[in-house]
Scaffold this active site. Structure first.
Site, PDB file in Angstrom:
ATOM      1  CE  LYS A   1      -3.694  -2.036   2.504  1.00 48.59           C
ATOM      2  NZ  LYS A   1      -4.585  -1.934   3.688  1.00 48.59           N
TER       3      LYS A   1
ATOM      4  N   PRO B   1       0.840   5.360   0.218  1.00 49.92           N
ATOM      5  CG  PRO B   1       1.546   6.301   2.013  1.00 49.92           C
ATOM      6  CD  PRO B   1       1.990   5.222   1.104  1.00 49.92           C
TER       7      PRO B   1
ATOM      8  N   GLY C   1       6.166  16.370  -2.151  1.00 52.26           N
ATOM      9  CA  GLY C   1       7.160  16.409  -3.360  1.00 52.26           C
ATOM     10  C   GLY C   1       8.443  17.421  -2.762  1.00 52.26           C
TER      11      GLY C   1
ATOM     12  CG  ASP D   1       8.675  11.992  -5.121  1.00 53.19           C
ATOM     13  OD1 ASP D   1       8.497  10.791  -5.553  1.00 53.19           O
ATOM     14  OD2 ASP D   1       9.375  12.896  -5.825  1.00 53.19           O
TER      15      ASP D   1
ATOM     16  CE1 TYR E   1      13.714  16.197  -8.537  1.00 55.42           C
ATOM     17  CE2 TYR E   1      12.778  15.453  -6.617  1.00 55.42           C
ATOM     18  CZ  TYR E   1      12.662  15.415  -7.766  1.00 55.42           C
ATOM     19  OH  TYR E   1      11.575  14.962  -8.364  1.00 55.42           O
TER      20      TYR E   1
ATOM     21  CE  LYS F   1      10.767  11.228  -8.645  1.00 55.60           C
ATOM     22  NZ  LYS F   1      11.077  12.098  -7.296  1.00 55.60           N
TER      23      LYS F   1
ATOM     24  CG  HIS G   1      14.250  11.563 -12.183  1.00 55.63           C
ATOM     25  ND1 HIS G   1      14.912  12.311 -11.293  1.00 55.63           N
ATOM     26  CD2 HIS G   1      13.106  12.382 -12.677  1.00 55.63           C
ATOM     27  CE1 HIS G   1      14.096  13.531 -10.813  1.00 55.63           C
ATOM     28  NE2 HIS G   1      12.948  13.197 -11.847  1.00 55.63           N
TER      29      HIS G   1
END
Length: 302
Positions: free
Chosen positions: A34, A36, A41, A66, A71, A100, A133
């Protein structure tokens, strides 16, 4: 051959577990896990801000974060996660964490090290979900801020297939619980499925009222692949180079009218729109008030 999957598992349902603010929304992945359906982000969340945002989100009841190596903020996110785990805000096993694989690490032999680097930065033993990604590759060692034409290797389906083998090995090693893709079209996904042993659990794509991705949604549903929507409020202005007068969902008169009728904000309407269409959604913000406001989208009925 592909592992058998049930396309019906992509439906959204509500879970009655307690939350600081609202009942949680979940999707069931084709692994049986499961996930969410609402999360935080962290794209464009700057170092110096992102840690506080993650901590605020976890304290507000978020259990889906995430991330991505590119990033440039995973070490700070790792510090925030560990702080919340140690203080008992949430347990590791109750938080769904995604990262990613960046475009420079598509070679099969590079996938393991890239994943291990992310795990080290996030201070985790495993990821709940790890994504390719982008389907396009960049030359090893190239820098996103100074790319040359020689650095842009582009899309090669054979290379993506080999990269996916490396991703599948991460599952076998127990470093990730599920693997998926991001920014893949129907054509590119179909090509990957021709050789994949594990069907991607998700495809994370840009999705909002101006880019609804209906055909991709129908296709992914048929394959048992959950669609995750990033930029549910439309891609940020600095990235999209929006000019005055350009279409902007945040000031769209129809969306504003719906928000007024529902006693909600435009952002809440956009997020709820994605949830009610069966997407998981990961709006980004570092503003504590908006972190709380966005979470209330889970209570909104359209």
């Amino acid at each position: 051959h592909l592992r058998p999957r049930d396309s019906a598992v992509v439906k959204i349902f509500k879970d009655s577990r307690s939350s600081a603010m609202a009942k949680e929304w979940f999707v069931t992945l084709n692994t049986g896990a499961k996930m969410p359906a609402f999360g935080l982000g962290t794209w464009l969340s700057k170092p110096g801000e992102v840690g506080a945002a993650v901590e605020a989100a976890l304290r507000a009841g978020y259990i889906n974060i995430d991330c991505a190596h590119i990033y440039g903020n995973e070490p700070e996110i790792g510090e925030a996660l560990q702080k919340c785990f140690k203080e008992g805000v949430v347990k590791r096993e109750d938080v769904f964490i995604t990262s990613k694989l960046w475009n420079t690490d598509h070679a099969k032999e590079d996938v393991l090290l890239a994943c291990q680097t992310t795990l080290k930065n996030l201070q985790l033993d495993y990821l709940d979900l790890y994504l390719i990604h982008w389907p396009v590759s960049l030359r090893k060692g190239s820098q996103i801020r100074s790319l040359t034409m020689e650095d842009r290797l582009g899309y090669n389906p054979e290379e993506v297939a080999e990269c996916w083998k490396g991703m599948e090995e991460l599952v076998e090693k127990g470093l990730v619980k599920a693997i998926g893709i991001s920014n893949f079209t129907i054509t590119k996904t179909e090509r990957l499925l021709q050789t994949a042993k594990i069907v991607p659990a998700v495809n994370q794509v840009e999705c909002h009222p101006y880019l609804q991705q209906q055909k991709l949604k129908e296709y992914c549903d048929s394959k048992g692949i959950v669609l995750v929507a990033y930029s549910p409020l439309c891609c940020p202005g600095p990235v999209r180079n929006l000019k005055e007068g350009d279409p902007n969902v945040l000031v769209d008169p129809v969306v504003k009218e719906i928000a007024i009728k529902r006693n909600a904000t435009v952002a809440q309407v956009c997020i709820a729109f994605a949830l009610h269409r069966g997407f998981a959604v990961i709006p980004k913000t570092v503003n504590p008030a908006r972190i709380t406001e966005n979470f209330k989208s889970t209570e909104l009925k359209l």
